[in-house]
Structure formats: C-alpha cells, structure tokens
Design an enzyme around this catalytic site. Structure first.
Site, mmCIF file in Angstrom:
data_model
loop_
_atom_site.group_PDB
_atom_site.id
_atom_site.type_symbol
_atom_site.label_atom_id
_atom_site.label_comp_id
_atom_site.label_asym_id
_atom_site.label_seq_id
_atom_site.Cartn_x
_atom_site.Cartn_y
_atom_site.Cartn_z
ATOM 1 N N LYS A 114 0.834 -1.215 0.000
ATOM 2 C CA LYS A 114 0.000 0.000 0.000
ATOM 3 C C LYS A 114 0.859 1.251 0.000
ATOM 4 O O LYS A 114 0.471 2.262 -0.574
ATOM 5 C CB LYS A 114 -0.924 0.034 1.228
ATOM 6 C CG LYS A 114 -1.951 -1.067 1.247
ATOM 7 C CD LYS A 114 -3.280 -0.609 0.684
ATOM 8 C CE LYS A 114 -4.172 -1.802 0.554
ATOM 9 N NZ LYS A 114 -5.270 -1.834 -0.244
ATOM 10 N N LYS A 196 -3.859 -9.528 -7.149
ATOM 11 C CA LYS A 196 -5.122 -9.876 -6.506
ATOM 12 C C LYS A 196 -6.263 -9.021 -7.045
ATOM 13 O O LYS A 196 -6.051 -7.849 -7.355
ATOM 14 C CB LYS A 196 -4.947 -9.592 -5.007
ATOM 15 C CG LYS A 196 -5.991 -10.176 -4.123
ATOM 16 C CD LYS A 196 -5.768 -9.769 -2.672
ATOM 17 C CE LYS A 196 -6.278 -8.370 -2.401
ATOM 18 N NZ LYS A 196 -6.820 -8.148 -1.055
ATOM 19 N N LYS A 199 -10.783 -4.340 -4.415
ATOM 20 C CA LYS A 199 -11.842 -3.328 -4.444
ATOM 21 C C LYS A 199 -11.355 -1.983 -4.942
ATOM 22 O O LYS A 199 -12.057 -1.273 -5.637
ATOM 23 C CB LYS A 199 -12.331 -3.082 -3.012
ATOM 24 C CG LYS A 199 -13.428 -3.953 -2.565
ATOM 25 C CD LYS A 199 -13.872 -3.498 -1.195
ATOM 26 C CE LYS A 199 -13.257 -4.292 -0.086
ATOM 27 N NZ LYS A 199 -12.041 -3.829 0.486
HETATM 28 N N1 AQP Z 1 -9.094 -11.243 -4.360
HETATM 29 C C1 AQP Z 1 -9.411 -11.802 -3.205
HETATM 30 N N2 AQP Z 1 -9.454 -13.149 -3.076
HETATM 31 C C2 AQP Z 1 -9.790 -13.722 -1.894
HETATM 32 N N3 AQP Z 1 -10.110 -13.027 -0.789
HETATM 33 C C3 AQP Z 1 -10.076 -11.690 -0.869
HETATM 34 N N4 AQP Z 1 -10.338 -10.735 0.018
HETATM 35 C C4 AQP Z 1 -10.196 -9.518 -0.561
HETATM 36 N N5 AQP Z 1 -9.826 -9.670 -1.846
HETATM 37 C C5 AQP Z 1 -9.746 -11.006 -2.076
HETATM 38 C C6 AQP Z 1 -10.723 -11.002 1.389
HETATM 39 O O1 AQP Z 1 -11.864 -10.234 1.666
HETATM 40 C C7 AQP Z 1 -11.737 -9.605 2.913
HETATM 41 C C8 AQP Z 1 -11.729 -8.131 2.604
HETATM 42 O O2 AQP Z 1 -10.828 -7.477 3.339
HETATM 43 P P1 AQP Z 1 -10.569 -5.939 3.271
HETATM 44 O O3 AQP Z 1 -11.468 -5.217 2.395
HETATM 45 O O4 AQP Z 1 -10.585 -5.452 4.661
HETATM 46 O O5 AQP Z 1 -9.077 -5.921 2.778
HETATM 47 P P2 AQP Z 1 -8.332 -6.278 1.478
HETATM 48 O O6 AQP Z 1 -7.862 -7.683 1.568
HETATM 49 O O7 AQP Z 1 -7.260 -5.236 1.357
HETATM 50 O O8 AQP Z 1 -9.373 -6.140 0.295
HETATM 51 P P3 AQP Z 1 -9.208 -5.413 -1.101
HETATM 52 O O9 AQP Z 1 -10.401 -5.762 -1.904
HETATM 53 O O10 AQP Z 1 -7.878 -5.693 -1.711
HETATM 54 O O11 AQP Z 1 -9.350 -3.900 -0.696
HETATM 55 P P4 AQP Z 1 -8.394 -2.693 -1.000
HETATM 56 O O12 AQP Z 1 -8.222 -2.655 -2.481
HETATM 57 O O13 AQP Z 1 -9.076 -1.490 -0.474
HETATM 58 O O14 AQP Z 1 -7.116 -2.962 -0.269
HETATM 59 C C9 AQP Z 1 -10.475 -10.151 3.558
HETATM 60 O O15 AQP Z 1 -10.785 -11.283 4.321
HETATM 61 C C10 AQP Z 1 -9.655 -10.522 2.364
HETATM 62 O O16 AQP Z 1 -8.734 -11.551 2.650
#
Ligand code: AQP
Length: 332
Positions: A114, A196, A199
C-alpha cells in the site's frame, strides 16, 4: 449447553465489494453463521488509511451493509455493525499499539504494497493498520477469523500481540486462529493474474463487482487473460489465468478441478470462459437483486446497524474494561 465459539471478521468499504471479497470472505461468513457467534463488521476506520471521498465512503458503507445481508448474512443470527460506531475499537487499538513493535509492523506485506501504491500518503494509520485489526479481533475474544490468504499475516501479528499482552497480564485475550477457505482464498485479477482482484482497483477489465450487470460480467470473462496452449488444466505455477478461472468456476458451480478439466477436454478457451462467466452471473444475480431491494429501505438498514452496534459495544466494553484495569488505568 456449550457456548458457541466466536468469530470476528470485517471488510473495508474502500470500493464496491468484488467477487474476491465474496469468495474469499463473505461466502464463508454465511456458512459459519449457524455454528458460531459471529460479529461481522464494516471496517470504515480501516478504509481511511487510504484517502476516501467522504460522500462516497458513506454511500458505500450502507451499500456494503445491504450486500452483507443480500449475500445471506441474517441480522437476526449475526451481529452486523459499523466499526466507527463502537469507540472501543479505537480505544483498544491505542493500548495495543504500546504492545506492538515498530519492527514487526515494518514487515507487513500489505503495508509495503500500500505504501508503494500511495507514495504521496504513507500515513501513520497505514502503518498501524494491523494494530487496529488486532483490536477488532481481540475485543470480541474471537476464536476464529475467516479471511482470504492476503490477510493471514495480519491474524498472525494479532496472535503475537495477544501473546505479548497475555504473558504480562495473564489470560486476557483469546488466541484467534485464521480460517482460510480451500477454494477462493486468493482470487486474482482477470486482466492480470499476477495481482489480486481488489476493491480499490476497479474500473478496468480485471475486477468483477457484486453489483455489476450480467453484460459487464460476461464481457470481462470473455476478455480474461489466459495463455496460448488452449488446454483447461489446473496449474497455478504455469497457467495462472486459467487456474484462477478454474478456482472461480469451482467456487461458483461446486465442481472440483478434475470435473472441470473433463468438462472442457478438447474444447477451446472460448467455451470455458463463457461457462465461467455464466456461472458467476447466476451466482451474483440474486445477491444484486436483493441488495438493490434492501437499499430502497434505508430505515431498515439503519435499524440493523444500530442494533448491531449496541450488541457489539456491550461485548467490546467487557474486554476493554478488563484491559484498562490490567494496565493500571483508574476506574471511571
Ligand atoms: N481477491 C481476493 N481473493 C480472496 N479473498 C479476498 N479478500 C479480498 N480480496 C480477495 C478477502 O476479503 C476480505 C476483505 O478485506 P478488506 O477489504 O478489509 O481488505 P483487502 O484484503 O485489502 O481487500 P481489497 O479488496 O484488496 O481492498 P483494497 O483494495 O481497499 O485494499 C479479507 O478477508 C480478504 O482476505
């Protein structure tokens, strides 16, 4: 009767929920909600570690609540709430930050990723994010934390912090275990199978959101990156794109990898991608429709998050009181 074990998990409202959020997290949350006492949170305080537009964050938070329910989380069975509504998260986070080492936070992969992506805003919150996450989990004395593969390291640091605190003050915190799904633990971008599906990286061809139209979903699957050998075979080392599509298809259809390989034996990627796309359209259709319906009834959503915060705050206050006493704060 034996008391149910406790689950905590949360998702940041940092973008629209994706197929990754669903398969990596939400789907399992629903499966676990009968057997466990579950706290499912919308972690808005985590979202602001990256700059957010205020109006959008507010809108997305409500949409996320509607999507939680639309995915099958029953508010009567689960405590569903918004993190900033329970101040104990911020309060415990401060205490725990005094029991977390600079060095261990510096090793967090997500912080490194990040900060590379947000080089103009490497704020202290981005760095201490895992401490707030530890507070989220430990406040509820969670036994299990269902997360995708990417969050495993944060559950491990939570255990280290809990262990450090417990070794000074006795058994204050329950040791949480990560719970990682067998299929769908890491859904990759359709346009770049090395990264990955996230979002915060929406808008391109790589990401499928829960609220996307069937046409958009099909278009993205048809353009998904594969490889040049035209053979549907699970090989995550050498065939990342195809293996990612197989994992998605498996999670959406319930078929295992051998069945999928047999189904597309001798057929081209065109048929395969269409089948994956169609299975995802059908998987997401009822979720999108239910969420759209729920969003028409704001009063209902407000009632759910208020009730959720009330229940969560009671449980959180018990832990925080104990922690404050242990560290030596004078009782109010
Ligand atoms: N691509 C993915 N595959 C499997 N699991 C995923 N998770 C997120 N993306 C995938 C799981 O969903 C939960 C969301 O967690 P979060 O939003 O708090 O954090 P994150 O992992 O950082 O999600 P994003 O979508 O990647 O958000 P941004 O882009 O804002 O950082 C967690 O349990 C995660 O493992």
């Amino acid at each position: 009767m034996e008391e149910k074990k406790i689950i905590f998990s949360g998702i940041k409202p940092s973008g629209n929920l994706t197929l990754g959020s669903y398969l990596g997290a939400l789907k399992n949350w629903v499966d676990l909600s009968d057997e466990y006492n579950c706290y499912y949170c919308i972690v808005d305080m985590h979202a602001i570690t990256v700059r957010q537009d205020a109006a959008q964050l507010r809108r997305r938070t409500l949409e996320q609540l509607a999507q939680y329910i639309a995915c099958g989380l029953d508010p009567a069975k689960n405590t569903i709430f918004i993190q900033s509504h329970v101040p104990a998260h911020a309060e415990l986070s401060w205490v725990l930050s005094c029991y977390t080492m600079f060095g261990e936070l510096s090793r967090m992969t997500q912080f490194k990723d990040k900060s590379a992506k947000n080089a103009d805003n490497i704020n202290a919150g981005l760095f201490t994010y895992p401490v707030l996450m530890a507070a989220d989990i430990l406040l509820y004395q969670a036994d299990l934390v269902p997360v995708g593969e990417d969050q495993k390291q944060h559950v491990e640091i939570t255990r280290d912090i809990a262990h450090r605190f417990n070794s000074v003050y006795g058994e204050v915190f329950t040791m949480p275990e990560p719970f990682i799904p067998k299929v769908g633990a890491r859904i990759m971008s359709l346009s770049d199978p090395d990264s990955k599906m996230s979002k915060s990286e929406q808008g391109g061809m790589g990401c499928i959101c829960l609220m996307d139209s069937p046409e958009d979903i099909m278009r993205r699957f048809k353009r998904a990156v594969t490889d040049s050998d035209s053979c549907v075979r699970y090989d995550p080392e050498n065939k990342k794109g195809v293996s990612n599509l197989m994992a998605i298809y498996s999670a959406a259809s319930g078929k295992n990898f051998a069945e999928i390989e047999a189904e597309f034996d001798g057929k081209g990627y065109g048929d395969f991608k269409t089948a994956v796309g169609e299975s995802v359209v059908e998987l997401l259709r009822p979720i999108r429709e239910k969420a759209e319906d729920l969003l028409k009834n704001k009063d209902y959503l407000v009632q759910i998050y208020r009730d959720g915060a009330e229940t969560a705050a009671k449980a959180a206050a018990r832990t925080l009181r104990k922690v404050y006493k242990k560290v030596g704060f004078v009782e109010r």
